[in-house]
Write an enzyme that holds these catalytic residues in place. Structure first.
Site, PDB file in Angstrom:
ATOM      1  N   ASN A  17       0.839  -1.194   0.000  1.00 27.68           N
ATOM      2  CA  ASN A  17       0.000   0.000   0.000  1.00 27.68           C
ATOM      3  C   ASN A  17       0.869   1.237   0.000  1.00 27.68           C
ATOM      4  O   ASN A  17       1.965   1.254   0.555  1.00 27.68           O
ATOM      5  CB  ASN A  17      -0.966   0.001   1.194  1.00 27.68           C
ATOM      6  N   GLY A  45      -0.321   7.002   1.529  1.00 27.67           N
ATOM      7  CA  GLY A  45       0.239   8.337   1.718  1.00 27.67           C
ATOM      8  C   GLY A  45      -0.427   9.087   2.854  1.00 27.67           C
ATOM      9  O   GLY A  45      -0.486  10.319   2.858  1.00 27.67           O
ATOM     10  N   ASN A  74      -3.170   7.065  16.417  1.00 25.23           N
ATOM     11  CA  ASN A  74      -1.918   7.039  15.659  1.00 25.23           C
ATOM     12  C   ASN A  74      -1.698   8.420  15.053  1.00 25.23           C
ATOM     13  O   ASN A  74      -2.578   8.986  14.418  1.00 25.23           O
ATOM     14  CB  ASN A  74      -2.016   5.958  14.581  1.00 25.23           C
ATOM     15  N   CYS A  85       6.277   5.590   8.412  1.00 22.48           N
ATOM     16  CA  CYS A  85       5.495   5.353   7.204  1.00 22.48           C
ATOM     17  C   CYS A  85       6.395   5.469   5.980  1.00 22.48           C
ATOM     18  O   CYS A  85       6.980   6.507   5.726  1.00 22.48           O
ATOM     19  CB  CYS A  85       4.339   6.314   7.072  1.00 22.48           C
ATOM     20  N   LYS A  96       6.077   3.842  17.120  1.00 19.08           N
ATOM     21  CA  LYS A  96       5.905   2.750  16.156  1.00 19.08           C
ATOM     22  C   LYS A  96       7.126   2.665  15.249  1.00 19.08           C
ATOM     23  O   LYS A  96       7.418   3.600  14.498  1.00 19.08           O
ATOM     24  CB  LYS A  96       4.645   2.958  15.332  1.00 19.08           C
ATOM     25  N   GLY A 137       2.280  -7.530  12.195  1.00 20.62           N
ATOM     26  CA  GLY A 137       2.920  -7.861  10.932  1.00 20.62           C
ATOM     27  C   GLY A 137       2.468  -9.248  10.509  1.00 20.62           C
ATOM     28  O   GLY A 137       3.022 -10.255  10.931  1.00 20.62           O
TER      29      GLY A 137
HETATM   30  C1  LIG Z   1      -3.738   0.109   3.977  1.00 20.70           C
HETATM   31  C2  LIG Z   1      -2.812   0.294   5.136  1.00 20.70           C
HETATM   32  C3  LIG Z   1      -2.729   1.532   5.776  1.00 20.70           C
HETATM   33  C4  LIG Z   1      -1.864   1.728   6.841  1.00 20.70           C
HETATM   34  N1  LIG Z   1      -1.828   2.948   7.468  1.00 20.70           N
HETATM   35  C5  LIG Z   1      -1.022   3.141   8.551  1.00 20.70           C
HETATM   36  C6  LIG Z   1      -1.027   4.376   9.269  1.00 20.70           C
HETATM   37  O1  LIG Z   1      -1.787   5.305   8.952  1.00 20.70           O
HETATM   38  N2  LIG Z   1      -0.183   4.516  10.332  1.00 20.70           N
HETATM   39  C7  LIG Z   1       0.642   3.500  10.734  1.00 20.70           C
HETATM   40  O2  LIG Z   1       1.369   3.669  11.704  1.00 20.70           O
HETATM   41  N3  LIG Z   1       0.631   2.302  10.094  1.00 20.70           N
HETATM   42  C8  LIG Z   1      -0.162   2.098   9.009  1.00 20.70           C
HETATM   43  N4  LIG Z   1      -0.179   0.865   8.378  1.00 20.70           N
HETATM   44  C9  LIG Z   1       0.683  -0.222   8.875  1.00 20.70           C
HETATM   45  C10 LIG Z   1      -0.101  -1.210   9.761  1.00 20.70           C
HETATM   46  O3  LIG Z   1      -0.631  -0.589  10.899  1.00 20.70           O
HETATM   47  C11 LIG Z   1       0.798  -2.394  10.187  1.00 20.70           C
HETATM   48  O4  LIG Z   1       1.875  -1.898  10.935  1.00 20.70           O
HETATM   49  C12 LIG Z   1       1.337  -3.181   9.010  1.00 20.70           C
HETATM   50  O5  LIG Z   1       0.385  -3.273   7.988  1.00 20.70           O
HETATM   51  C13 LIG Z   1       1.807  -4.593   9.367  1.00 20.70           C
HETATM   52  O6  LIG Z   1       0.735  -5.379   9.858  1.00 20.70           O
HETATM   53  P1  LIG Z   1      -0.172  -6.373   8.956  1.00 20.70           P
HETATM   54  O7  LIG Z   1       0.770  -7.224   8.162  1.00 20.70           O
HETATM   55  O8  LIG Z   1      -0.980  -7.145   9.935  1.00 20.70           O
HETATM   56  O9  LIG Z   1      -1.002  -5.509   8.083  1.00 20.70           O
HETATM   57  C14 LIG Z   1      -1.047   0.658   7.296  1.00 20.70           C
HETATM   58  C15 LIG Z   1      -1.139  -0.588   6.666  1.00 20.70           C
HETATM   59  C16 LIG Z   1      -2.006  -0.792   5.605  1.00 20.70           C
HETATM   60  C17 LIG Z   1      -2.079  -2.148   4.966  1.00 20.70           C
END
Ligand SMILES: Cc1cc2nc3c(=O)[nH]c(=O)nc-3n(C[C@H](O)[C@H](O)[C@H](O)COP(=O)(O)O)c2cc1C
Ligand SMILES: Cc1cc2nc3c(=O)[nH]c(=O)nc-3n(C[C@H](O)[C@H](O)[C@H](O)COP(=O)(O)OP(=O)(O)OC[C@H]3O[C@@H](n4cnc5c(N)ncnc54)[C@H](O)[C@@H]3O)c2cc1C
Ligand code: FES
Lengths: 301, 259
Positions: A68, A71, A98, A129, A164, A242
């Site tokens: 993803n 942004g 967050n 990010c 984070k 993750g």
């Molecule tokens: C579509 C999407 C948007 C995300 N937006 C944020 C965000 O705004 N802030 C943040 O700290 N992490 C963001 N993340 C990261 C997730 O919180 C997480 O750390 C990461 O996806 C790993 O976990 P997962 O494999 O279970 O998705 C985003 C992840 C995805 C897939």
């Protein structure tokens, strides 16, 4: 049987929250799950002013996961407080907000704005990010920058601060130690791993941003390893994430040293995933005669 | 209420090369309307995300949903190999769809291009059920005119084909002109160049055009902000010039979006 955990003095009824950005502010998934059953709701990154985010395509699938590059589109802190926090008032769960920004001052503005908000139990600071060109990830990739921003935020924050961390670093233990030394109350990891996908038929990048953050089941072994290394390096609590989609996945993180866990992209695959993880952990505890979930934290031999 | 649920395939057949017509048994059909869609999950766990597929027909009495899709990649290839009796997980009902009240008793022209044709069928049927017969203008590549009979039953049909083998040679706009069709309102789904042409045409004629947009999606429910389209005005939900196609759309008034 006790599933309650505590992070920086904040008690959660169970160790399960959601990955920021994968659950909105809970509104959309509230149709699928009772938000009051979650240990905490972690909201999508919010900045001091509205951010439009990146051009599309912003998401694409990869083997066993996705990339993803949203942004950090967000409506800005004012709308967030009036609408999203108000919505969460009706639920009996912890709220972790967050926070994102492009400069330290941006982060501080948001943190100060939230200091009087009763509904906010904890702050999670996204310094990792990979999808925003300016600032953001730089804070999460150098120990000096991470130390500086953590200290500055701690000066202004009323709620406990979770830093984070980015997995896009050489030594995660060093980053964890820097956050702890600078006063972080907890750390969460991992954010997404920077990746790329190329469409060979069009000879273009699959994402408009070219690179994107990888998440989903395929990144789990990397995440478990990093949580373990961080847990070895620091005493502050860790929220692990993750690639978690099942209770078995969540338990790996807890055994590796996470006090709590977050379900991220799995929500897209199964909107009931959070509840299934909570119930699955309880089931595991019952079957293995675990009285208190705390017995499992970091219990890997 | 949106839900993720398992649906049994009642039947599936290939109605044109690479185009499949699938009938699913599901109570979600009772809430489904024209313009909306479902997310269909592949079984293969390396392909995690739901595939958005539009509602071609919804039969609430028989609790069945008809989906017509083109094999485009891994997920749709897997669906095409399923047969009657197999089940698929689906999430729905997604999207806003059409509000048909303002369309009734007007001269409605429905335009579908290629794999944008199927979603227009449910709209034609709902309009007809409310006593308004629409004009359909469908654009095909060649003489493989899938769903032709279905559209003939519920609307007045005109066809365009790129190779000129059926109807007007060219696209839907060429057919509109060749047949001297006039519209009070246009509803359309199809490839982006077609939608852009329709947006321009509608602006020139000063008529509303409702268009169905497509974008890569992850959640399908409005949470991830993956599927946005630029909007002319600041969006009520996002507070920036972006709307979510999965929830604020997929149907938009053409003049509201920058395409
Ligand atoms: C579509 C999407 C948007 C995300 N937006 C944020 C965000 O705004 N802030 C943040 O700290 N992490 C963001 N993340 C990261 C997730 O919180 C997480 O750390 C990461 O996806 C790993 O976990 P997962 O494999 O279970 O998705 C985003 C992840 C995805 C897939
Ligand atoms: C609201 C909406 C309604 C749709 N309705 C229909 C329909 O009725 N019939 C039909 O044949 N197709 C429809 N599509 C397009 C369809 O979703 C894609 O063709 C399909 O997702 C391709 O999946 P795949 O696994 O076969 O392809 P792959 O290329 O293997 O897919 C990889 C990833 O990209 C996504 N993707 C690929 N192409 C598209 C696309 N054009 N739009 C959105 N996501 C895409 C997939 O969902 C998947 O996540 C619709 C798309 C949207 C957004
Ligand atoms: S696909 Fe997630 S917001 Fe539309």
């Amino acid at each position: 049987m006790k599933t309650e955990i505590e992070i920086a003095g904040v008690k959660w009824k169970n160790p399960v929250t959601v990955g920021s950005g994968t659950f909105g502010s809970g509104m959309e998934y509230g149709e699928f799950v009772d938000l009051s059953r979650l240990g905490a709701v972690t909201t999508k990154g919010v900045a001091n002013i509205p951010w439009p985010g990146n051009p599309t395509p912003r998401v694409t699938e990869v083997y066993g996961g996705m990339l993803n590059a949203i942004g950090l589109q967000n409506p800005g802190i004012d709308v967030f407080c009036e609408r999203d926090l108000k919505f969460l008032e009706d639920y009996d769960t912890r709220v972790i907000v967050n926070v994102c920004g492009k400069s330290i001052q941006d982060y501080v503005d948001v943190v100060e704005r939230l200091s009087d908000e009763k509904r906010v139990d904890m702050l999670e600071i996204n310094v990792s990010c990979p999808n925003v060109k300016e600032g953001a990830i730089a804070f999460g990739q150098k120990t000096e920058a991470l130390t500086e921003i953590t200290k500055e935020i701690k000066k202004h924050a009323k709620q406990p601060v979770i830093m984070k961390l980015s997995p896009n670093v050489t030594d995660i233990a060093e980053m964890a130690r820097a956050a702890e030394a600078a006063g972080a109350d907890a750390i969460s990891l991992i954010n997404t791993i920077t990746g790329m996908k190329i469409d060979i038929s069009k000879r273009t990048f699959a994402l408009a941003n070219k690179t994107g953050g990888m998440s989903g089941p395929a990144i789990k072994p990397v995440a478990v390893r990093m949580v373990y290394q961080a847990a070895q390096a620091v005493k502050i609590p860790i929220i692990g994430m993750g690639g978690i989609s099942t209770a078995e996945d969540a338990l790996e993180f807890i055994l590796a040293g996470a006090t709590a866990v977050a379900v991220g992209a799995a929500n897209f695959v199964n909107p009931y995933a959070t509840i299934e993880v909570i119930e699955g952990i309880e089931d595991y505890m019952r079957r293995n005669k675990v009285e208190d979930i705390k017995e499992l934290i970091g219990a890997v031999k | 209420m949106k839900q993720k649920t398992s649906a049994v395939i009642i039947s599936q057949k290939e109605i044109a090369p690479g185009i499949f017509d699938m009938l699913l048994k599901t109570d979600l059909a009772k809430e489904a309307h024209a313009g909306q869609f479902v997310g269909v999950y592949p079984h293969d766990k390396s392909t995690l995300l739901p595939r958005p597929i539009s509602i071609c027909e919804a039969d609430s009495e028989n609790a069945s949903l008809r989906l017509v899709y083109r094999v485009a990649g891994k997920g749709t290839a897997e669906f095409s190999k399923c047969s009657a009796g197999d089940s698929l997980d689906i999430i729905g009902i997604l999207g806003n769809g059409y509000d048909i009240r303002p369309l009734l008793e007007k001269k409605i022209v429905l335009m579908g291009g290629g794999i944008g044709i199927p979603p227009m069928l449910e709209l034609a049927k709902e309009l007809k059920a409310h006593g308004t017969e629409a004009v359909s203008v469908l654009g095909y590549r060649d003489s493989q005119t899938f769903l032709k009979e279905d559209f003939e039953e519920s609307s007045k049909l005109y066809i365009a084909s790129e190779d000129g083998s059926v109807g007007t040679k060219g696209n839907v706009m060429n057919a509109m002109e060749a047949e001297g069709l006039v519209a009070d309102i246009i509803c359309a789904c199809g490839p982006m160049p077609m939608l852009r042409a329709i947006k321009k045409y509608a602006a020139e004629k000063g008529i509303p055009a409702y268009i169905s947009l497509e974008e890569h999606m992850a959640c399908g429910v409005g949470a991830c902000l993956g599927c946005v389209v630029k909007t002319k005005e600041i969006d009520h939900h996002s507070h920036v010039n972006n709307a979510r196609i999965c929830t604020d759309g997929p149907v938009f008034l053409a003049e509201d979006v920058e395409i």
